[in-house]
Design a protein around this motif. Structure first.
Motif, PDB file in Angstrom:
ATOM      1  N   PRO A  12      -1.572  12.930 -26.229  1.00 46.36           N
ATOM      2  CA  PRO A  12      -0.882  14.326 -27.286  1.00 46.36           C
ATOM      3  C   PRO A  12      -0.666  14.995 -28.673  1.00 46.36           C
ATOM      4  O   PRO A  12      -1.008  16.009 -28.528  1.00 46.36           O
ATOM      5  CB  PRO A  12       0.349  13.515 -27.294  1.00 46.36           C
ATOM      6  CG  PRO A  12       0.888  12.101 -26.992  1.00 46.36           C
ATOM      7  CD  PRO A  12      -0.537  12.063 -26.854  1.00 46.36           C
ATOM      8  N   LEU A  53       3.449  19.195 -18.737  1.00 46.64           N
ATOM      9  CA  LEU A  53       3.731  17.693 -18.959  1.00 46.64           C
ATOM     10  C   LEU A  53       4.269  17.129 -18.393  1.00 46.64           C
ATOM     11  O   LEU A  53       5.043  17.729 -17.440  1.00 46.64           O
ATOM     12  CB  LEU A  53       4.253  17.469 -20.775  1.00 46.64           C
ATOM     13  CG  LEU A  53       3.973  18.494 -21.638  1.00 46.64           C
ATOM     14  CD1 LEU A  53       5.445  18.237 -23.084  1.00 46.64           C
ATOM     15  CD2 LEU A  53       2.465  18.007 -22.069  1.00 46.64           C
ATOM     16  N   SER A 111      -1.246  16.380 -18.458  1.00 47.06           N
ATOM     17  CA  SER A 111      -1.217  15.576 -19.302  1.00 47.06           C
ATOM     18  C   SER A 111      -0.434  14.627 -18.296  1.00 47.06           C
ATOM     19  O   SER A 111       1.398  14.927 -18.471  1.00 47.06           O
ATOM     20  CB  SER A 111      -0.698  16.091 -20.973  1.00 47.06           C
ATOM     21  OG  SER A 111      -0.435  15.080 -21.608  1.00 47.06           O
ATOM     22  N   THR A 145       3.142  11.302 -20.016  1.00 48.94           N
ATOM     23  CA  THR A 145       3.511  12.135 -21.386  1.00 48.94           C
ATOM     24  C   THR A 145       4.495  12.443 -21.016  1.00 48.94           C
ATOM     25  O   THR A 145       5.325  13.627 -20.077  1.00 48.94           O
ATOM     26  CB  THR A 145       2.673  13.573 -21.801  1.00 48.94           C
ATOM     27  OG1 THR A 145       0.996  13.494 -21.631  1.00 48.94           O
ATOM     28  CG2 THR A 145       2.608  14.264 -23.050  1.00 48.94           C
ATOM     29  N   LEU A 148       8.323  14.668 -28.111  1.00 50.24           N
ATOM     30  CA  LEU A 148       7.649  13.207 -27.110  1.00 50.24           C
ATOM     31  C   LEU A 148       8.323  11.820 -27.194  1.00 50.24           C
ATOM     32  O   LEU A 148       8.959  11.830 -28.639  1.00 50.24           O
ATOM     33  CB  LEU A 148       5.612  13.071 -27.140  1.00 50.24           C
ATOM     34  CG  LEU A 148       4.898  14.764 -26.882  1.00 50.24           C
ATOM     35  CD1 LEU A 148       3.845  14.374 -26.650  1.00 50.24           C
ATOM     36  CD2 LEU A 148       5.371  15.284 -25.551  1.00 50.24           C
TER      37      LEU A 148
END
Length: 414
Positions: free
Chosen positions: A33, A73, A224, A227, A247
């Protein structure tokens, strides 16, 4: 009669009821992140896409085609969402019953079909009705089979001559997981067109090969994994307000051009709770829950070799559809082994896994005849050890043994 002996895997679900399985890893490079935040700042990345299921991957693909910077994400450890394939003991277990129809127009634009090594189903289905199977075939692909099907009780002769498969409700009910076909006519027509113009297939490496292919075409480090986004909000202090993403670890990522939320419907309102200016998303249709059970068997011990889908048209029992996945794509199982996929409608939270497995085995033994009770000339075997360890299993086994004896004429009239 061929003996069908099934060994169960853990149940896995295509929707809510989800049991852990060993996960197939995805090769994308993962960003932390912190590095994502730095990337957004340094490169002025405009778009944050939340969720790497098919919708999120398609959005990312479109952004990439326009050279718009983005980050994708994903909360889990691989792309695909519900379109995933787990590898267990050499078997490929798709997360629930899934068929890829080659005529999907968006898929034709985005996917390399040749690279997916698509394996075809039989163009039609076998429907269990009134104690036996009846074949319903696409007349363009299997003309003689479709002619033979004119005499079966699935639909009237007029129906079959006029609109072929469109009146065969168990087939579409088996695809939609809705035996009453509570589906809009628009969607029904779309699926029928896809079935008429395309093939029903499985990728050789599992249904998860589809999202993996899409992900492989995106820029390195754009995805990612692991996440998790907990909320999306709006910064009201800025003149030009753009959404930000919070997040699970507490980090906040600011978008320059916007955020695309591509997660499953039940979690949308939860994620958008901070954006008070946005009306809650209303579900347009009732949720349908399904459970998929996988069984292994010896390939020499399965009753059919055809790559055909079996549908429950009886209106009884809990099985919606089933098929022998290794008949469609041999790569779905190790050498000498067959993979059996069975789908049910509902969650069955009131049953233990063991009881649910016993119930399914008992029902399928009625479809395919179960184990052969005849073990020698005039000698028949029965007992719940041959079916399922339930009262029904014992009763059904005894009935079948007696019926086998009567069929063989191994009795003396008095």
């Amino acid at each position: 009669m061929t003996t069908l002996t099934l060994a169960p895997f853990l149940p896995c679900s295509s929707s809510i009821k989800h049991l852990p399985l060993r996960l197939a890893a995805h090769a994308s490079t993962q960003l932390s992140p912190t590095s994502l935040k730095q990337q957004l700042s340094d490169q002025k990345t405009g778009v944050i896409v939340i969720g790497a299921g098919l919708a999120g991957l398609a959005a990312a693909t479109r952004l990439n085609s326009q050279n718009i910077p983005f980050v994708l994400l994903e909360a889990s450890d691989a792309v695909g969402g519900r379109v995933r394939t787990d590898v267990v003991d050499g078997f490929l277990l798709d997360r629930g019953f899934q068929i890829f129809i080659t005529a999907y127009p968006e898929a034709q634009k985005l996917l390399d079909y040749q690279a997916l090594e698509l394996q075809k189903f039989y163009s039609g289905a076998r429907i269990y009705f009134d104690g036996q199977f009846h074949t319903v075939a696409d007349p363009l692909c299997h003309f003689f089979d479709s002619v033979k099907s004119l005499a079966n009780p699935i639909g009237s002769v007029v129906d079959k001559l006029l609109i072929a498969l469109t009146r065969i409700q168990p087939f579409y009910g088996g695809i939609f997981f809705d035996r009453d076909l509570g589906t809009t006519s628009r969607l029904f027509d779309f699926i029928f067109k896809c079935l008429a113009l395309g093939d029903n297939t499985l990728p050789a490496k599992g249904i998860g090969a589809i999202p993996n292919q899409l992900a492989s075409k995106l820029p390195p480090d754009s995805i990612s994994l692991n996440t998790r986004v907990v909320s999306v909000g709006l910064d009201k202090d800025q003149t030009t307000s753009m959404p930000f993403v919070r997040l699970e670890n507490g980090d906040v990522l600011q978008s320059e051009l916007g955020v695309i939320v591509a997660i499953e419907e039940p979690h949308v309102n939860e994620l958008l709770a901070e954006t008070s200016v946005i009306e809650p998303v209303q579900s347009k249709r009732p949720a349908r829950s399904t459970v998929c059970l996988y069984f292994s068997a010896d390939r020499d011990g399965i009753p059919v070799r055809d790559p055909v889908l079996f549908l429950n048209g009886s209106g009884k029992g809990i099985v919606n559809n089933m098929f022998f996945a290794t008949n469609v794509a041999p790569s779905y199982g190790p050498l000498g082994k067959a993979l059996v996929s069975v789908s049910l409608i509902g969650l069955f939270d009131d049953r233990s896994d063991a009881d649910l497995i016993d119930e399914v085995i008992l029902e399928l033994s009625g479809w395919f005849g179960g184990s052969n009770p005849k073990i020698g000339p005039g000698l028949y075997l029965c007992g719940d050890h041959l079916t399922s360890a339930t009262f029904d299993g014992a009763l059904a086994s005894g009935r079948r043994a007696a019926e086998a004896l009567l069929r063989d004429g191994a009795f003396i009239k008095v």
